[in-house]
Design an enzyme around this catalytic site. Structure first.
Site, PDB file in Angstrom:
ATOM      1  N   LYS A 177      -2.132  -1.625  -3.715  1.00  0.00           N
ATOM      2  CA  LYS A 177      -2.985  -0.434  -3.741  1.00  0.00           C
ATOM      3  C   LYS A 177      -2.103   0.807  -3.820  1.00  0.00           C
ATOM      4  O   LYS A 177      -1.156   0.912  -3.025  1.00  0.00           O
ATOM      5  CB  LYS A 177      -3.857  -0.386  -2.480  1.00  0.00           C
ATOM      6  CG  LYS A 177      -4.830   0.783  -2.436  1.00  0.00           C
ATOM      7  CD  LYS A 177      -5.618   0.795  -1.140  1.00  0.00           C
ATOM      8  CE  LYS A 177      -6.601   1.968  -1.121  1.00  0.00           C
ATOM      9  NZ  LYS A 177      -7.344   2.073   0.148  1.00  0.00           N
ATOM     10  N   LYS A 230       0.860  -1.181   0.000  1.00  0.00           N
ATOM     11  CA  LYS A 230       0.000   0.000   0.000  1.00  0.00           C
ATOM     12  C   LYS A 230       0.894   1.228   0.000  1.00  0.00           C
ATOM     13  O   LYS A 230       1.652   1.458   0.946  1.00  0.00           O
ATOM     14  CB  LYS A 230      -0.923   0.015   1.211  1.00  0.00           C
ATOM     15  CG  LYS A 230      -1.896   1.205   1.203  1.00  0.00           C
ATOM     16  CD  LYS A 230      -2.807   1.183   2.406  1.00  0.00           C
ATOM     17  CE  LYS A 230      -3.782   2.361   2.384  1.00  0.00           C
ATOM     18  NZ  LYS A 230      -4.645   2.381   3.581  1.00  0.00           N
ATOM     19  N   GLU A 249       7.657  -6.818   1.718  1.00  0.00           N
ATOM     20  CA  GLU A 249       6.428  -6.666   2.483  1.00  0.00           C
ATOM     21  C   GLU A 249       5.497  -7.868   2.280  1.00  0.00           C
ATOM     22  O   GLU A 249       4.931  -8.409   3.238  1.00  0.00           O
ATOM     23  CB  GLU A 249       5.699  -5.386   2.068  1.00  0.00           C
ATOM     24  CG  GLU A 249       6.339  -4.096   2.556  1.00  0.00           C
ATOM     25  CD  GLU A 249       5.955  -3.770   3.998  1.00  0.00           C
ATOM     26  OE1 GLU A 249       5.299  -4.599   4.648  1.00  0.00           O
ATOM     27  OE2 GLU A 249       6.333  -2.676   4.464  1.00  0.00           O
ATOM     28  N   ARG A 253     -10.885   9.496   1.323  1.00  0.00           N
ATOM     29  CA  ARG A 253     -10.836  10.182   2.619  1.00  0.00           C
ATOM     30  C   ARG A 253     -12.025  11.124   2.786  1.00  0.00           C
ATOM     31  O   ARG A 253     -12.539  11.289   3.902  1.00  0.00           O
ATOM     32  CB  ARG A 253      -9.505  10.927   2.753  1.00  0.00           C
ATOM     33  CG  ARG A 253      -8.323   9.960   2.891  1.00  0.00           C
ATOM     34  CD  ARG A 253      -6.979  10.649   2.821  1.00  0.00           C
ATOM     35  NE  ARG A 253      -5.897   9.660   2.877  1.00  0.00           N
ATOM     36  CZ  ARG A 253      -4.640   9.899   2.547  1.00  0.00           C
ATOM     37  NH1 ARG A 253      -4.283  11.127   2.153  1.00  0.00           N
ATOM     38  NH2 ARG A 253      -3.739   8.951   2.615  1.00  0.00           N
TER      39      ARG A 253
END
Length: 340
Positions: A264, A210, A249, A220
């Site tokens: 993402k 991400k 990751e 948001r």
């Protein structure tokens, strides 16, 4: 005597070895017959914004065609997902500002908005999967995904709360936990907390790659955290210049017990998506973010793009890059189009 020059047809046949690639493109049926990448409703996860109240859906201004839904309307959306053969919906809450605080404590409330929506949907439409976001940003007064001490987002204290949030959601009936916070070690701790709580069958789709991206703004707005955000999220979300880091990751998340991984945003990171899908050969998802969605819709609104074609082309690009599925706000529209 001058030799007769080869015809253009002879020259093309010589250059191509007689292989005319356009033969397979000449009709719709032949294009469909040899199509390498198939997109279907089964590839879709539909993100839905849930809010308090029982009145009409509340449009999100920066996301044309997307609205915040009451719990009652979320149930109706889940029924629509079932009818369109969309397998999973993902719930994101618009939390009343009065319920936000420094630690995001409302995330731990077993009767919070997401938990109530989850229970209502499971009671009415049990055959539709539910994915819930694990992060504190919809609940904190500072808009960050974790606990803030001074100017720092602290990792371990945040993970402790995220584990409790995940258990609360799983106990409400959530099928897939989606840790989107990007704290170190959170997948392993969440897996342990779920198992300890008797939620061994609850799946984890880790937001493994991400990125700290400019494409999250409309989201948001939709969850009400945009105007509250203090600073940025670059100390925990990934640097958009990095690809090797995404591999590390993902490897760490899988070692900690993730069942699925995610990239993402989507379109700006197709190279990362393709790399992770190839490297790990596990279910790998892409999130077509709010910013990607809104760019397309803005262009459609100005008459610059054919919306249906752009929608299908971008979603097919994710599949071509190796995505097992896509989280997209276009889900109901594209599923209806494919079924029609």
């Amino acid at each position: 005597m001058t030799a007769e020059r080869p015809s253009i047809t002879d020259r093309i046949d010589a250059a191509t070895g007689g292989m005319r690639l356009r033969r397979l493109r000449q009709a719709d049926w032949s294009r469909r017959l040899v199509r390498e990448t198939q997109l279907s409703p089964a590839d879709l996860i539909w993100p839905i914004f849930v809010r308090e109240g029982s009145d009409a859906p509340q449009p999100v201004e920066s996301m044309p065609g997307v609205s915040r839904l009451s719990v009652e309307h979320c149930v109706e959306a889940a029924k629509r997902a079932r009818d369109l053969a969309i397998p999973v919906i993902a719930l994101f809450p618009y939390t009343n500002p009065s319920l936000r605080d420094e630690t995001g404590s409302e995330a731990l409330n077993p009767d919070n908005l997401v938990c109530r929506a989850t229970r209502a949907i499971k009671a009415a439409v049990p055959e539709v999967g539910i994915m819930c976001d694990v992060a504190l940003d919809p609940y904190t007064s500072h808009g960050h995904d974790g606990v803030m001490v001074g100017e720092c987002i602290v990792n371990d204290e945040s993970v402790e709360l995220l584990c409790r949030q995940a258990v609360v959601q799983a106990e409400a009936g959530c099928d897939i936990i989606g840790p989107s916070d990007m704290m170190d070690g959170r997948v392993g701790c969440i897996r342990g907390a779920l198992d300890d709580a008797g939620c061994r069958d609850t799946m984890i789709m880790a937001y493994s790659a991400k990125y700290a991206s400019a494409f999250y703004g409309p989201f948001r707005d939709a969850v009400g955290s945009g105007g509250m955000l203090k600073g940025d999220k670059r100390t925990y979300q990934m640097d958009y210049a990095n690809s090797d880091e995404a591999v590390r990751e993902a490897a760490q998340d899988l070692a900690e017990g993730a069942d699925m991984i995610m990239v993402k945003p989507g379109l700006p990171y197709l190279d990362v998506l393709a790399r992770l899908a190839r490297e790990f050969a596990v279910p790998t998802f892409a999130y077509q973010t709010s910013g990607e969605y809104s760019m397309i819709m803005a262009a459609v609104g100005n008459g610059w793009l054919d919306g249906d074609k752009a929608m299908v082309e971008t979603l097919t690009a994710y599949k071509r890059a190796g995505a097992s599925g896509i989280l997209t706000y276009f889900s109901p529209k594209v599923a209806a189009m494919m079924r029609g």
